[in-house]
Scaffold this active site. Sequence first.
Site, mmCIF file in Angstrom:
data_model
loop_
_atom_site.group_PDB
_atom_site.id
_atom_site.type_symbol
_atom_site.label_atom_id
_atom_site.label_comp_id
_atom_site.label_asym_id
_atom_site.label_seq_id
_atom_site.Cartn_x
_atom_site.Cartn_y
_atom_site.Cartn_z
ATOM 1 C CG ASP A 111 -2.162 0.841 1.020
ATOM 2 O OD1 ASP A 111 -3.192 0.581 1.649
ATOM 3 O OD2 ASP A 111 -2.085 1.770 0.183
HETATM 4 C C1 GLC Z 1 -4.196 4.328 -0.183
HETATM 5 C C2 GLC Z 1 -5.119 3.184 0.174
HETATM 6 C C3 GLC Z 1 -5.184 2.102 -0.873
HETATM 7 C C4 GLC Z 1 -5.019 2.703 -2.244
HETATM 8 C C5 GLC Z 1 -3.606 3.250 -2.328
HETATM 9 C C6 GLC Z 1 -3.308 3.867 -3.699
HETATM 10 O O1 GLC Z 1 -3.422 4.687 0.922
HETATM 11 O O2 GLC Z 1 -4.885 2.548 1.425
HETATM 12 O O3 GLC Z 1 -6.436 1.448 -0.709
HETATM 13 O O4 GLC Z 1 -5.227 1.724 -3.246
HETATM 14 O O5 GLC Z 1 -3.350 4.212 -1.311
HETATM 15 O O6 GLC Z 1 -4.069 5.018 -3.888
#
Ligand code: GLC
Length: 728
Positions: free
Chosen positions: A256
Amino acid sequence: MTSAPVQEGVIDLLVASMTWEQKLAQLQIAFRPRLEDAADLVRSGIGAVFWPRSAASTNELQRIAREETPHGIPLLVGLDVVHGQRTTFPVPLAQAASFDPATAETDARVSAHEAASGGVNWTFSPMIDVSRDPRWGRVVEGFGEDAYVNAVFGASKVRGYQGESLRDRDSILACAKHFVAYGQAEGGRDYNTVDVSMQRLRNVYLEPFKATVDAGVATVMAAFNTVSGRPAHANHLLLTSILKGEFGFNGVVVGDADGVVNLLDHGIAEDLPDALLQSFAAGLDVEMGGNVLSDDGRLRLSPGDVPLERVDDAVRRVLNLKLALGLFDDPYREADHEVTTPSPASRRATLMAAEKGLVLLKNESVLPLGPAPKRVLLVGPYAESTDHLGAWIQSFAEPTGSLADAIGEECPEWSLTVREGTGFFGGQSGHIADAVADAADFDAVVVAVGEPSALTGEASSRSDLRLPGAQEELIRAVAATGAAVAIVMFNGRPLVTSGWIGAVPAILEAWHSGLEGPRAVARALSGAVNPGGRLPMTFPRSSSQVPIYYDHENTGRPATVSGSLDGAAVDVALMGPGNTDDHYTSKYKDLDLGPQFPFGHGLSYTSFEYGDLSLTHSRITMEDLRAGQSIEVTIDVTNTGPCKGDEVTMLFIRDLVASLAQPVRRLRGFTRSSLQPGETITLSFELGWNDLGFWDNEGLYIVEPGAFEIHVGGGLDDTRVFNLHLRP
Ligand code: GLC
């Protein structure tokens, strides 16, 4: 994972010819808002970027990757296409409320078509984090409190995004997230600690991920949280032993955003190289944030920091996906074919999805209002708000209108008066008296309230689940006028309604329902559509009653009411309100028992009746079950009311005696049926080995002989019960 035959030879040759730096560059995705900065990143060899907001810009980055890098490896282009790209569908929690997985598959199919036309080939969706705590803002992104619902809807989204083949021009990689148990964050506070037993981890949080892996999901995203002390991003048991080993996942595990960097704050890594090393060694394949390379282009990992075979495995997984997508053949999109606005067909699709997600929570002869001429007063912050798209909507999504606009279009015979009365965050409560002074003069008053989408989603936990600001005051003021009142709630999580629910005769749960959400509500208010949705998450009586959910253990001292309902003793913990005369039992002394509205709750403008339940076996041996014999459960359901309606029929089991305390109910099947007045249909469900067992704390799936209850009907408080005996 991929439908295209993987040409191992191509991949092996490529991997063998890549340097350490070129390999690591493939193992990260980064976001650079300026195209020229993204172009520099691509020239450095990065394997994946976030979508640069158009097909033309994406084509330029793909061209640089193909023509200006040593091996010409095309790019993965990622974006959070969670419930829409240009055409916004209802938030996933509202889609779950439809109890119609086809709704989710349609969202994914339309979204993939629109996103792929712009050059996106990877979405970070579906989010399938089971959660029982509506304080957590991200409940809006998932499919509620039940593992089975998340599993079914998650798999449907994967099929919708990935289509029949990843080589299809409208297919994009799906990403099951967040692995794992992120929805059990302590206190409902986002990113917080998760400490969970192995039996609960498997029976609740892992089940949806296994379903998406079985559905062929191409990628999985690691969660921010620790799981029993070890952050998911560096958790070898989860990422490698269970996900890649036991589940057989052969796609890509992506971190993430800055999830690897967060290992420093978790206190399990000395520095960024250490964090990267631990993550890749645990089974992470792609780091999200661009931290593998420092800004001056230096690699943060040297050969040998991570075993070469682990790095090569990760590179193969990434290249396999690019091959499966056909990117080596043609990574480009026709810029003049990019979908930038919704089509009539996509508008119809999202309208149907919004209608199916509507849940009629309460109705004492007020709704539907009917299309005939009448004077209607519409008050509340959601009367004219256009904030219906919900969390995770990008700036380029098609904007929507207001409920007032939609009523004007869908209920042309009504004479509509609109007043805000109060805003979302109070301060304007002085307008309430003016807004409601003549309410009794109207044939009906619709109060449009809710929580703005800014209070939902990531990093948006709330400690107080009531309607924000002075909205409760507005509701009580309207109710006090004696007018015929209907409340419509626009929200992204279960809310507490106990402060006003007794004063109003009708409540329609509308969620944040996307581009055509207001239209769906207007059609439901008039009666053009009959709400048939059900709650995918329990609505608590109080913010301090959470976590609260239907598939709870009975405990050794369940609080129940000794009274009876139609002669049958009821377990009030399932049924809702009612005090108890049992002192030493599990309850709050200052709160009625049970939830305000239980999981599966939802009314209709019509009525349904169930016939007798029948099973092909009332007794079956473990041996037959293990050999694949299943139990067929059938039941008739009839529309006994005045109009067409949809009924959601649910099948629950209860394992009455087992070596681990079992939930009082577990959902193992559901179906949504449309029935004309007087129509009867026969529904059937199958129960087999995989439905009657559970995982224990040693990580073993076991089915134990003994007595089970099979409950089938229109929800927790409306089922026919059948006793099944599983013989040794
Ligand atoms: C965010 C979220 C995740 C998302 C990622 C990219 O922090 O936790 O669900 O896909 O960043 O945007």
